[in-house]
Design a protein around this motif. Structure first.
Motif, PDB file in Angstrom:
ATOM      1  N   ASP A  48     -10.679  21.574 -10.225  1.00 54.42           N
ATOM      2  CA  ASP A  48      -9.508  21.479 -11.102  1.00 54.42           C
ATOM      3  C   ASP A  48      -9.088  20.029 -11.265  1.00 54.42           C
ATOM      4  OD1 ASP A  48      -7.688  22.711 -12.825  1.00 54.42           O
ATOM      5  OD2 ASP A  48      -6.123  22.804 -11.300  1.00 54.42           O
ATOM      6  N   ALA A  49     -10.083  19.178 -11.530  1.00 57.00           N
ATOM      7  CA  ALA A  49      -9.858  17.738 -11.690  1.00 57.00           C
ATOM      8  C   ALA A  49      -9.136  17.168 -10.469  1.00 57.00           C
ATOM      9  CB  ALA A  49      -9.097  17.426 -12.976  1.00 57.00           C
ATOM     10  N   TYR A  50      -9.709  17.497  -9.308  1.00 56.22           N
ATOM     11  CA  TYR A  50      -9.138  17.020  -8.039  1.00 56.22           C
ATOM     12  C   TYR A  50      -7.664  17.390  -7.926  1.00 56.22           C
ATOM     13  CZ  TYR A  50     -13.326  13.981  -7.581  1.00 56.22           C
ATOM     14  OH  TYR A  50     -14.604  13.504  -7.484  1.00 56.22           O
ATOM     15  N   GLY A  51      -7.339  18.597  -8.382  1.00 62.56           N
ATOM     16  CA  GLY A  51      -5.975  19.085  -8.288  1.00 62.56           C
ATOM     17  C   GLY A  51      -5.059  18.670  -9.416  1.00 62.56           C
ATOM     18  N   HIS A  52      -5.562  17.932 -10.409  1.00 63.40           N
ATOM     19  CA  HIS A  52      -4.714  17.420 -11.478  1.00 63.40           C
ATOM     20  C   HIS A  52      -4.680  18.330 -12.707  1.00 63.40           C
ATOM     21  CE1 HIS A  52      -5.404  13.863  -9.014  1.00 63.40           C
ATOM     22  NE2 HIS A  52      -4.445  13.242  -9.654  1.00 63.40           N
ATOM     23  N   GLY A  53      -5.588  19.302 -12.764  1.00 67.81           N
ATOM     24  CA  GLY A  53      -5.655  20.197 -13.920  1.00 67.81           C
ATOM     25  C   GLY A  53      -6.812  19.833 -14.825  1.00 67.81           C
ATOM     26  N   ALA A  54      -7.921  20.557 -14.712  1.00 66.92           N
ATOM     27  CA  ALA A  54      -9.149  20.179 -15.417  1.00 66.92           C
ATOM     28  C   ALA A  54      -8.989  20.197 -16.931  1.00 66.92           C
ATOM     29  CB  ALA A  54     -10.295  21.102 -14.992  1.00 66.92           C
ATOM     30  N   VAL A  55      -8.374  21.230 -17.448  1.00 78.41           N
ATOM     31  CA  VAL A  55      -8.234  21.339 -18.906  1.00 78.41           C
ATOM     32  C   VAL A  55      -7.318  20.239 -19.424  1.00 78.41           C
ATOM     33  CG1 VAL A  55      -7.365  22.785 -20.783  1.00 78.41           C
ATOM     34  CG2 VAL A  55      -8.768  23.800 -18.965  1.00 78.41           C
ATOM     35  N   THR A  56      -6.221  20.002 -18.726  1.00 83.92           N
ATOM     36  CA  THR A  56      -5.293  18.939 -19.132  1.00 83.92           C
ATOM     37  C   THR A  56      -5.984  17.586 -19.138  1.00 83.92           C
ATOM     38  OG1 THR A  56      -3.361  20.129 -18.288  1.00 83.92           O
ATOM     39  CG2 THR A  56      -3.152  17.749 -18.507  1.00 83.92           C
ATOM     40  N   VAL A  57      -6.722  17.292 -18.072  1.00 81.21           N
ATOM     41  CA  VAL A  57      -7.411  16.002 -17.966  1.00 81.21           C
ATOM     42  C   VAL A  57      -8.469  15.867 -19.057  1.00 81.21           C
ATOM     43  CG1 VAL A  57      -9.031  14.690 -16.517  1.00 81.21           C
ATOM     44  CG2 VAL A  57      -6.936  15.656 -15.517  1.00 81.21           C
ATOM     45  N   ALA A  58      -9.265  16.916 -19.245  1.00 82.59           N
ATOM     46  CA  ALA A  58     -10.333  16.844 -20.245  1.00 82.59           C
ATOM     47  C   ALA A  58      -9.764  16.635 -21.638  1.00 82.59           C
ATOM     48  CB  ALA A  58     -11.181  18.113 -20.190  1.00 82.59           C
ATOM     49  N   ARG A  59      -8.722  17.355 -21.974  1.00 82.98           N
ATOM     50  CA  ARG A  59      -8.140  17.203 -23.314  1.00 82.98           C
ATOM     51  C   ARG A  59      -7.587  15.789 -23.513  1.00 82.98           C
ATOM     52  NH1 ARG A  59      -5.065  23.080 -23.560  1.00 82.98           N
ATOM     53  NH2 ARG A  59      -6.814  24.247 -24.489  1.00 82.98           N
ATOM     54  N   ALA A  60      -6.942  15.258 -22.487  1.00 82.72           N
ATOM     55  CA  ALA A  60      -6.385  13.909 -22.611  1.00 82.72           C
ATOM     56  C   ALA A  60      -7.489  12.873 -22.795  1.00 82.72           C
ATOM     57  CB  ALA A  60      -5.542  13.575 -21.375  1.00 82.72           C
ATOM     58  N   LEU A  61      -8.589  13.037 -22.078  1.00 85.84           N
ATOM     59  CA  LEU A  61      -9.654  12.037 -22.141  1.00 85.84           C
ATOM     60  C   LEU A  61     -10.562  12.229 -23.350  1.00 85.84           C
ATOM     61  CD1 LEU A  61     -10.511  11.495 -18.391  1.00 85.84           C
ATOM     62  CD2 LEU A  61      -8.961  10.221 -19.890  1.00 85.84           C
ATOM     63  N   LEU A  62     -10.614  13.420 -23.903  1.00 85.83           N
ATOM     64  CA  LEU A  62     -11.309  13.588 -25.189  1.00 85.83           C
ATOM     65  C   LEU A  62     -10.689  12.675 -26.238  1.00 85.83           C
ATOM     66  CD1 LEU A  62     -11.846  17.461 -25.447  1.00 85.83           C
ATOM     67  CD2 LEU A  62     -13.637  15.710 -25.439  1.00 85.83           C
ATOM     68  N   ASP A  63      -9.360  12.553 -26.189  1.00 81.04           N
ATOM     69  CA  ASP A  63      -8.661  11.683 -27.140  1.00 81.04           C
ATOM     70  C   ASP A  63      -8.997  10.208 -26.918  1.00 81.04           C
ATOM     71  OD1 ASP A  63      -7.468  13.891 -28.277  1.00 81.04           O
ATOM     72  OD2 ASP A  63      -5.600  13.694 -27.149  1.00 81.04           O
ATOM     73  N   GLU A  64      -9.478   9.889 -25.714  1.00 85.47           N
ATOM     74  CA  GLU A  64      -9.887   8.514 -25.401  1.00 85.47           C
ATOM     75  C   GLU A  64     -11.364   8.269 -25.717  1.00 85.47           C
ATOM     76  OE1 GLU A  64      -8.103   5.837 -24.237  1.00 85.47           O
ATOM     77  OE2 GLU A  64      -6.331   7.071 -24.624  1.00 85.47           O
TER      78      GLU A  64
END
Length: 382
Positions: A48-64
């Motif tokens: 889960d993105a080291y506890g940070h929330g995998a979907v949240t992290v992936a969506r944020a970094l897709l924008d990057e």
């Protein structure tokens, strides 16, 4: 702007939260991408993105502009696909024979660690009418974990030549000691890995993607830079070793916090918590926090642990229990019920790093982050 990942208002949620700063996440991605000679990162979002929330992290970094994400398990990959993440997702930590059909169906890129698995994937891809299904082969260059042994590379070459539906796109390995930039272990592993690449090329195989570097190697070992890197911990703002912190500026993404639930006056000699492992040496103000080891705040933190209240440090006293932790706020002027308490993170001029908390708990920051409990709401700051 704030977003809560659970369907509850900020007034009704638990007072114990993990605050996720997406601005810090994006900053770390940009910093690490600039370090990479090739400019491409496979961001590791397993656990889960080291506890940070995998979907949240992936969506944020897709924008990057991130085009590559790494997970450990099929369930983790499925979660990303179900959330609409359509870019490359790599299955890093192995798989079993019965999972190959779903790997193909989800369009994952598996790390092949056993020669026999290549044939299974080939048949599954052919059954799904895929004739160019990309795979990455993981070479065991000396970590003695998952991976094709160098002695088995001739068999691997034969399996690739016999395949009709899969394509050897990438080759990778795991470095066992990348945190030490002068490690002879890393030198030896890179030697084994480079020899394996040459063997494949001599057999007419030209993998287009080669990746070795984790967070530490990305910053400390430029000889591990090929054309993709796999940062994990550093993406979340934590240097895996001090040398990384000295070379790049990272911003912690998670702040773990709670609030004071009760303050009580305890006479000198009062025992606190299970086993009375702390006895007040003076008349004290004991604060009770609604957080415990079920939330990921480890029992070992009763020995030397500190939190931040009103911009000042307060010691953890007494046993950390499943749901509650006690602190000494005698010296915190004006401490009141409802005050914010930082378990790790920054407040005013005080900072408690999860790396420091991990050392006290006799573990590593990776484990501290990954074990922040599911009952702790993740509150997103964008």
């Amino acid at each position: 702007r704030w977003e809560i990942q659970l369907s509850m208002s900020i007034e009704t949620q638990r007072p114990t939260i993990a605050e996720i700063d997406l601005g810090a996440l994006r900053s770390n991605f940009r910093v690490l991408r600039a370090v990479a000679a090739h400019g491409e990162l496979m961001v590791v979002v397993k656990a889960d993105a080291y506890g940070h929330g995998a979907v949240t992290v992936a969506r944020a970094l897709l924008d990057e502009g991130c085009r590559h994400f790494g997970v450990a398990t099929l369930d983790e990959a499925r979660e990303l696909r179900e959330a609409g993440i359509r870019t490359r997702v790599y299955l890093q930590a192995g798989f079993f024979a019965e999972q190959v059909a779903e790997i193909v169906a989800l369009d994952l890129t598996p790390f092949v660690f056993e020669v026999s698995m290549l044939g299974l994937l080939d048949r599954a891809a052919a059954s799904a009418a895929r004739n160019d299904f990309p795979i990455h082969v993981k070479i065991d260059s000396g970590a003695t974990r998952l991976g094709v042994m160098p002695a088995d590379i001739p068999d691997l070459i034969q399996a690739v030549r016999s395949a009709s539906a899969v394509r050897l796109e990438g080759v990778c390995t795991l470095l066992a000691n990348a945190g030490d930039p002068k490690s002879p272990i890393t030198d030896a592993q890179l030697g084994v890995f480079n020899k394996a690449i040459e063997t494949l090329k001599a057999a007419g195989m030209r993998p287009s993607v080669i990746h070795v570097a984790n967070s530490a190697a990305l910053v400390l070992r430029y000889d591990s830079h090929f054309n993709l890197a796999r940062p994990g911990l550093a993406i979340y703002g934590l240097p895996p070793v001090a040398a990384v912190r000295e070379r790049v500026e990272l911003r912690p993404v998670m702040t773990f916090k709670t609030r004071l639930m009760q303050i009580k006056r305890a006479p000198a000699g009062s025992g606190v918590g299970y086993g009375h492992t702390f006895v007040a040496p003076r008349e004290s103000l004991i604060g009770v926090l609604p957080v415990g080891y079920a939330d990921g705040y480890r029992r070992g933190l009763q020995h030397g642990g500190e939190v931040i209240v009103r911009g000042a440090r307060a010691p953890v006293v007494g046993a950390v229990s499943m749901d509650l932790t006690t602190i000494d706020v005698t010296d915190i002027a004006g401490a009141s019920v409802g005050d914010e308490v930082i378990l790790w993170g920054e407040s005013g001029n005080e900072v408690i790093s999860v790396n420091d908390v991990a050392r006290l708990a006799q573990t590593i920051s990776y484990e501290m982050l990954c074990t922040v409990g599911k009952r702790v709401p993740r509150v997103i700051r964008s």
